[in-house]
Design a protein around this motif. Structure first.
Motif, mmCIF file in Angstrom:
data_model
loop_
_atom_site.group_PDB
_atom_site.id
_atom_site.type_symbol
_atom_site.label_atom_id
_atom_site.label_comp_id
_atom_site.label_asym_id
_atom_site.label_seq_id
_atom_site.Cartn_x
_atom_site.Cartn_y
_atom_site.Cartn_z
ATOM 1 N N GLY A 39 0.848 -1.167 0.000
ATOM 2 C CA GLY A 39 0.000 0.000 0.000
ATOM 3 C C GLY A 39 0.889 1.224 0.000
ATOM 4 N N ARG A 41 1.168 5.460 0.400
ATOM 5 C CA ARG A 41 0.528 6.665 0.917
ATOM 6 C C ARG A 41 1.058 7.841 0.123
ATOM 7 N N LEU A 45 -0.865 7.433 -6.618
ATOM 8 C CA LEU A 45 -0.135 6.209 -6.904
ATOM 9 C C LEU A 45 -0.031 6.106 -8.411
ATOM 10 N N ASP A 63 -4.348 0.962 -2.033
ATOM 11 C CA ASP A 63 -4.369 2.410 -1.842
ATOM 12 C C ASP A 63 -5.658 2.754 -1.118
ATOM 13 N N SER A 64 -5.646 3.815 -0.342
ATOM 14 C CA SER A 64 -6.848 4.237 0.372
ATOM 15 C C SER A 64 -7.657 5.250 -0.432
ATOM 16 N N ARG A 65 -7.150 5.663 -1.554
ATOM 17 C CA ARG A 65 -7.842 6.660 -2.381
ATOM 18 C C ARG A 65 -8.437 5.989 -3.617
ATOM 19 N N ASN A 68 -7.110 6.905 -7.111
ATOM 20 C CA ASN A 68 -5.822 6.280 -7.445
ATOM 21 C C ASN A 68 -6.029 4.863 -7.970
#
Length: 189
Positions: A39, A41, A45, A63-65, A68
């Motif tokens: 992952g 940050r 990405l 990824d947390s988005r 992305n």
């Protein structure tokens, strides 16, 4: 051979560049591709970074988005993508269409992911997040067995595993990792 890949990523300092291929390959040699996911940050990405990570042995990119992850799919990344946070209700169908795996801690969200996946003819994998004392995220350890019984009954979802977040433990909870390592035996009894 990162030079052969011709792929580079920016490190924290904008002027510093480092190759990820060899470094990720060394990490991946410790386990199979299914167990190796990375992952990142940061604000974006890049597909080239993801490709270098995959070439280096990563089996899953996280990824947390959501934008992305969408950008990676549009760039032709076909490998598994992981949403590194629980999706918001309004993101459920988009997450199912883009990501293969999500980190989750609420049954309502898992049920919505499962329903959206089933409607799309897919199976969405979930990693159930468990609280380890840092009050960061997850269900309580004593809820794991009940949650897992409910998750495995849902069409459209598959329980991939149990996860914890020990990266944000406050000073007084330095032994979060040790506490987590001792707890799974209680889940299996």
């Amino acid at each position: 051979q990162p030079q052969a890949l011709g792929l580079a990523m920016r490190a924290h300092h904008p002027g510093h560049r480092t190759f990820v291929g060899d470094r990720q390959r060394a990490v991946a040699q410790g386990g199979g591709p299914l167990h190796q996911f990375l992952g990142l940050r940061g604000p974006a990405l890049e597909a080239e970074i993801a490709q270098a990570m995959l070439a280096g042995g990563a089996g899953v990119i996280g990824d947390s988005r959501l934008p992305n992850l969408l950008r990676l799919r549009k760039a032709g990344i076909k490998e598994q993508l992981m949403m590194l946070r629980q999706p918001m209700m309004e993101e459920i169908s988009t997450v199912v269409s883009i990501a293969n795996i999500s980190l989750v801690s609420e049954l309502a969200v898992i049920a919505l992911l499962a329903r959206a996946a089933a409607l799309a003819g897919k199976v969405h994998q979930v990693i159930l997040m468990v609280e380890v004392g840092n009050l960061r995220e997850g269900i309580l350890p004593e809820q794991v067995l009940d949650f897992t019984k409910k998750i495995i009954k849902l069409d459209g979802s598959k329980l991939l595993g149990i996860g914890t977040n020990v990266g944000c433990c406050p000073e007084g909870l330095r032994d979060c990792a040790g506490a987590t390592a001792r707890r799974p035996a209680a889940f299996l009894q």
